[in-house]
Design an enzyme around this catalytic site. Sequence first.
Site, PDB file in Angstrom:
ATOM      1  N   GLU A  46       1.026  -1.119   0.161  1.00  0.00           N
ATOM      2  CA  GLU A  46       0.174  -0.064  -0.089  1.00  0.00           C
ATOM      3  C   GLU A  46       0.757   1.251   0.000  1.00  0.00           C
ATOM      4  O   GLU A  46       0.613   2.397  -0.833  1.00  0.00           O
ATOM      5  CB  GLU A  46      -1.055  -0.159   1.296  1.00  0.00           C
ATOM      6  CG  GLU A  46      -2.054  -1.058   1.384  1.00  0.00           C
ATOM      7  CD  GLU A  46      -3.070  -0.688   0.060  1.00  0.00           C
ATOM      8  OE1 GLU A  46      -3.197   0.293  -0.310  1.00  0.00           O
ATOM      9  OE2 GLU A  46      -3.712  -1.761  -0.437  1.00  0.00           O
ATOM     10  N   ASN A  50       1.214   3.929  -3.064  1.00  0.00           N
ATOM     11  CA  ASN A  50       0.953   5.208  -2.923  1.00  0.00           C
ATOM     12  C   ASN A  50       2.191   6.103  -3.269  1.00  0.00           C
ATOM     13  O   ASN A  50       1.815   7.239  -4.082  1.00  0.00           O
ATOM     14  CB  ASN A  50       0.493   5.591  -1.310  1.00  0.00           C
ATOM     15  CG  ASN A  50      -0.850   5.250  -0.937  1.00  0.00           C
ATOM     16  OD1 ASN A  50      -1.603   4.832  -2.067  1.00  0.00           O
ATOM     17  ND2 ASN A  50      -1.030   5.303   0.236  1.00  0.00           N
ATOM     18  N   ARG A 105      -8.729   3.889  -8.141  1.00  0.00           N
ATOM     19  CA  ARG A 105      -8.218   3.773  -6.682  1.00  0.00           C
ATOM     20  C   ARG A 105      -9.348   3.771  -5.519  1.00  0.00           C
ATOM     21  O   ARG A 105     -10.289   4.499  -5.770  1.00  0.00           O
ATOM     22  CB  ARG A 105      -7.072   4.923  -6.331  1.00  0.00           C
ATOM     23  CG  ARG A 105      -6.151   5.224  -7.493  1.00  0.00           C
ATOM     24  CD  ARG A 105      -5.376   3.982  -7.971  1.00  0.00           C
ATOM     25  NE  ARG A 105      -4.456   3.345  -6.956  1.00  0.00           N
ATOM     26  CZ  ARG A 105      -3.921   2.371  -6.665  1.00  0.00           C
ATOM     27  NH1 ARG A 105      -4.021   1.648  -7.912  1.00  0.00           N
ATOM     28  NH2 ARG A 105      -3.391   1.910  -5.568  1.00  0.00           N
TER      29      ARG A 105
END
Length: 146
Positions: A46, A50, A105
């Site tokens: 994650e 990002n 997303r």
Amino acid sequence: MRNFMELQFSAQSKNESFARVTVGAFVAQLDPTMDELTEIKTVVSEAVTNSIIHGYDNNPDGIVYISVTLENDIVQITIKDEGIGIDDIDEARQPLYTTKPELERSGMGFTIMENFMDDVKVVSNPFAGTTIHLTKLLTNSKALCN
């Protein structure tokens, strides 16, 4: 005993799995549960995603930096980019918030990090990048704290 590693790589989506597996292999020496290892690997995915998608806007010239410190049964992970930064960290940490809805997303990255880790700190400055500090106390540590 304390152990430490650092890693840096190009901000390319194909490197996300490399980061995930590398951190997982390093943390495995503490003999975490399968759930703990899966959670750590998911959080790394994650945070790296990002950095690549949001921090560098998919520019492969960016660099993602990861450091991991193991001490006793505590895992500390820092993931850093030098991308565009986050204007409003509180807003970015809200479930379902995303700056890239056109990329489908989910906006759940920070929520996942917060649910799987014991502590999450985000430091960001516009146009100077983002650093995420993650701490996980493994089962053996939690037993010692009680």
